[in-house]
Design a protein around this motif. Structure first.
Motif, PDB file in Angstrom:
ATOM      1  N   SER A 183       0.934  -1.332   0.023  1.00 17.47           N
ATOM      2  CA  SER A 183       0.068   0.015   0.125  1.00 17.47           C
ATOM      3  C   SER A 183       0.836   1.020   0.018  1.00 17.47           C
ATOM      4  CB  SER A 183      -0.866  -0.001   1.197  1.00 17.47           C
ATOM      5  OG  SER A 183      -1.660  -1.202   1.349  1.00 17.47           O
ATOM      6  N   PHE A 184       0.971   2.027  -1.114  1.00 17.55           N
ATOM      7  CA  PHE A 184       1.709   3.195  -1.232  1.00 17.55           C
ATOM      8  C   PHE A 184       1.125   4.582  -1.020  1.00 17.55           C
ATOM      9  CE2 PHE A 184       3.735  -0.304  -3.739  1.00 17.55           C
ATOM     10  CZ  PHE A 184       5.012  -0.150  -3.433  1.00 17.55           C
ATOM     11  N   PRO A 185       1.622   5.275  -0.454  1.00 17.26           N
ATOM     12  CA  PRO A 185       1.008   6.783  -0.250  1.00 17.26           C
ATOM     13  C   PRO A 185       1.152   7.196  -1.508  1.00 17.26           C
ATOM     14  CG  PRO A 185       3.089   6.627   0.806  1.00 17.26           C
ATOM     15  CD  PRO A 185       2.841   5.290   0.388  1.00 17.26           C
ATOM     16  N   PRO A 186       0.384   8.487  -1.959  1.00 19.17           N
ATOM     17  CA  PRO A 186       0.607   9.362  -2.957  1.00 19.17           C
ATOM     18  C   PRO A 186       1.938  10.093  -2.955  1.00 19.17           C
ATOM     19  CG  PRO A 186      -1.066  10.174  -1.855  1.00 19.17           C
ATOM     20  CD  PRO A 186      -0.668   8.972  -1.027  1.00 19.17           C
ATOM     21  N   LEU A 187       3.111   9.755  -3.572  1.00 21.54           N
ATOM     22  CA  LEU A 187       4.427  10.319  -3.656  1.00 21.54           C
ATOM     23  C   LEU A 187       4.768  10.565  -4.945  1.00 21.54           C
ATOM     24  CD1 LEU A 187       6.180   8.388  -0.882  1.00 21.54           C
ATOM     25  CD2 LEU A 187       5.259  10.667  -0.393  1.00 21.54           C
ATOM     26  N   PRO A 188       5.150  11.876  -5.243  1.00 16.10           N
ATOM     27  CA  PRO A 188       5.684  11.962  -6.711  1.00 16.10           C
ATOM     28  C   PRO A 188       6.937  11.407  -7.178  1.00 16.10           C
ATOM     29  CG  PRO A 188       6.222  13.897  -5.153  1.00 16.10           C
ATOM     30  CD  PRO A 188       5.347  13.020  -4.346  1.00 16.10           C
ATOM     31  N   GLU A 189       7.777  10.773  -5.972  1.00 21.60           N
ATOM     32  CA  GLU A 189       8.974  10.178  -6.422  1.00 21.60           C
ATOM     33  C   GLU A 189       8.576   8.562  -6.863  1.00 21.60           C
ATOM     34  OE1 GLU A 189       8.515  11.629  -3.680  1.00 21.60           O
ATOM     35  OE2 GLU A 189       9.292  10.721  -1.866  1.00 21.60           O
ATOM     36  N   LEU A 190       7.294   8.263  -6.651  1.00 19.00           N
ATOM     37  CA  LEU A 190       7.018   6.753  -6.986  1.00 19.00           C
ATOM     38  C   LEU A 190       6.719   6.812  -8.546  1.00 19.00           C
ATOM     39  CD1 LEU A 190       5.071   5.745  -3.775  1.00 19.00           C
ATOM     40  CD2 LEU A 190       7.075   4.703  -4.638  1.00 19.00           C
ATOM     41  N   PRO A 191       6.793   5.405  -9.335  1.00 16.18           N
ATOM     42  CA  PRO A 191       6.068   5.312 -10.489  1.00 16.18           C
ATOM     43  C   PRO A 191       4.683   5.503 -10.381  1.00 16.18           C
ATOM     44  CG  PRO A 191       7.303   3.410  -9.821  1.00 16.18           C
ATOM     45  CD  PRO A 191       7.726   4.571  -8.753  1.00 16.18           C
ATOM     46  N   PRO A 192       3.927   6.036 -11.514  1.00 21.78           N
ATOM     47  CA  PRO A 192       2.676   6.363 -11.425  1.00 21.78           C
ATOM     48  C   PRO A 192       1.792   4.954 -11.260  1.00 21.78           C
ATOM     49  CG  PRO A 192       3.581   7.295 -13.349  1.00 21.78           C
ATOM     50  CD  PRO A 192       4.563   6.596 -12.614  1.00 21.78           C
ATOM     51  N   PHE A 193       2.459   3.797 -11.535  1.00 23.73           N
ATOM     52  CA  PHE A 193       1.689   2.366 -11.422  1.00 23.73           C
ATOM     53  C   PHE A 193       1.611   2.300  -9.726  1.00 23.73           C
ATOM     54  CE2 PHE A 193       4.856  -0.907 -10.581  1.00 23.73           C
ATOM     55  CZ  PHE A 193       6.066  -0.201 -11.086  1.00 23.73           C
TER      56      PHE A 193
END
Ligand SMILES: Cc1cc2nc3c(=O)[nH]c(=O)nc-3n(C[C@H](O)[C@H](O)[C@H](O)COP(=O)(O)OP(=O)(O)OC[C@H]3O[C@@H](n4cnc5c(N)ncnc54)[C@H](O)[C@@H]3O)c2cc1C
Length: 456
Positions: free
Chosen positions: A254-264
């Motif tokens: 479960s990923f938080p919305p973070l700009p450094e993460l890939p969009p998927f």
């Protein structure tokens, strides 16, 4: 003398012996040097020493023991959570971060690795010879800390625990001696250190077997977490007949919305199956057919160069504040899968994963050490991120609940490399070896000088 005066006096003696290799609270660089990879852990040692040679390690052990201090060897601090609650106020943290280097003997298919080296260091030198090693999912874990604590790799079901590839160590023991331990030299110490790790001394180099595997069929399948139940049941069923050549893991992340993460991944919960299959492309594809029939949104499985395996599990590339818990499972019936899927929704859990173990991991080789095999078929591993110290109690509650959710299927065993918190009884990771290991600890380190993440 007051306690403060005694500490100042001891510091003076150590500084005289170790010069600028030793840092005390208040020294420039002390805070960076005491900070482990797991940045959630606030280690406050008496001093930090960063030796850069075996001779300097000998000097550290002699100076620290002479001053009546304990010693905690650490290479990266990936397992700092297991040291977390220890009072380090009379302990010298010996960081092996400056002792890195690898020499490969391609003909013998072995590597000699300095005490603080990471798996990435080994892979970089081994790959040109079409060789690899039984490393874990993260390339920045140390070879010594992983291998001497068991080591579950992408090959664990076909080739057993990483510790069984260790041929020899050079280790500085509590009496300040630099000794070699192998099947022929100091065999008792060699037995003990393969599992006892930093509880027996500071390893300045380790010799390991390499494997002639230049490339491997590996990757991941990914779906939205809405499919978690369907995918998890299918994977659990699939593992019951998967050959030992396939080592895979199921995870809900479960990923938080973070700009450094890939969009998927950003802001999403996903269910992922990843792993490696030591088969031809055709055989591996045929094996994956049933899982691919579930139409994953992403499918990266294919033949990759062996060093690329460290990217497959998507472990964090940077130091990360985390708390984790684990348990070994005897079986994974449908009710356990339901419990896993429900537990993946526990608030605060970043990853809820099940690793498929068993196979060769369960078989003890003839000349193994204190840890040589691992009972159980699966391993449940719950991970929570701790962005701020005040979030630690919530994160701990979440990981404990994650593991407890599968309590009816827990085996009476633990995987030593996955012990990551204080208050865990390490005896459960050693089984029958525990008594002999304790006797050898008393013989080699009678004053209990060495403080290891997983104490003996
Ligand atoms: C992101 C991540 C991914 C991981 N993936 C896997 C995996 O796939 N499989 C697996 O089995 N484990 C895995 N682990 C667990 C990891 O293998 C263990 O925590 C391991 O013990 C870490 O070793 P380290 O030396 O890097 O850590 P450290 O915290 O530096 O050391 C851990 C302990 O190892 C001993 N030690 C380290 N270096 C020395 C030395 N030179 N001399 C003497 N003792 C030493 C000490 O006892 C020390 O307390 C993972 C951990 C993380 C955080």
């Amino acid at each position: 003398m007051t306690i403060n005066e005694l500490a100042i006096d001891t510091a003076g003696v150590l500084r005289a012996a170790l010069g600028d290799r030793i840092l005390f609270p208040g020294d420039e660089g002390f805070d960076a040097a005491r900070t482990p990879w797991n940045v959630a852990i606030d280690q406050r040692p008496f001093a930090v020493v960063r030796p850069e040679s075996a001779e300097e390690v000998v000097a550290v052990v002699r100076a620290a023991t002479g001053a009546g201090l304990r010693i905690a060897p650490q290479s990266t601090g990936h397992a700092a959570g297991a040291l977390g609650d220890a009072d380090l106020s009379r302990t010298v943290l010996v960081s092996l971060a400056g002792l890195r280097g690898v020499v490969v003997d391609a003909a013998a298919q072995t590597a000699r690795v300095l005490g603080g080296s990471h798996w990435n260091d080994v892979l970089a030198v081994a790959a040109p010879h079409r060789l690899t090693a039984l490393h874990g999912s993260a390339g920045d874990v140390s070879v010594v800390g992983y291998s001497l604590s068991g080591g579950l790799s992408f090959f664990v079901r076909s080739r057993g625990l990483g510790v069984n590839t260790v041929r020899a160590v050079q280790i500085v023991t509590a009496d300040g001696a630099l000794v070699r331990a192998s099947a022929d030299e100091n065999p008792d110490l060699f037995w003990a250190v393969r599992g006892g790790a930093g509880a027996f001394g500071i390893v300045v180099s380790i010799e390991i077997d390499l494997l002639p595997i230049a490339d491997i069929y590996a990757g991941m399948l990914l779906w939205d977490a809405e499919r978690a139940s369907e995918v998890s049941h299918a994977w659990a069923e699939w593992t019951t007949s998967a050959p030992e050549t396939a080592t895979t893991t199921l995870r809900v992340m479960s990923f938080p919305p973070l700009p450094e993460l890939p969009p998927f991944l950003s802001g999403r919960s996903v269910v992922v199956i990843d792993g490696a299959i030591e088969e031809t492309d055709a055989a591996a594809s045929a094996l994956l057919e049933g899982l691919r029939a579930l139409q994953p949104e992403m499918d990266t499985f294919g033949r990759i160069p062996s060093p690329a395996l460290v990217a497959v599990h998507m472990d964090p590339p940077e130091p990360t504040p985390a708390l984790t818990e684990h348990a070994v499972l005897d079986e994974l019936p449908p009710e356990a899968v339901d419990a896993f899927v429900a537990s993946s929704r526990i608030p605060g859990l970043f990853v809820q994963e099940i690793r498929h173990i068993g196979g060769a991991a369960q078989r003890r080789p003839a000349h193994g050490g204190a840890i040589a095999s691992l009972a159980g078929e699966y391993l449940i591993h719950s991970i929570a991120i701790v962005p701020a110290p005040e979030m630690a109690p919530g994160a701990m509650a979440a990981t404990r609940a994650g593991v407890a959710a599968l309590a009816p299927w827990h085996a009476d065993a633990l995987a030593l490399t996955f012990i990551d918190g204080a208050g865990v009884d390490p005896a459960r990771a050693y089984g029958d070896a525990w008594e002999r290991l304790r006797e050898l600890k008393a013989a080699y380190d009678p004053a209990n000088v060495f403080s290891a993440a997983r104490p003996v």
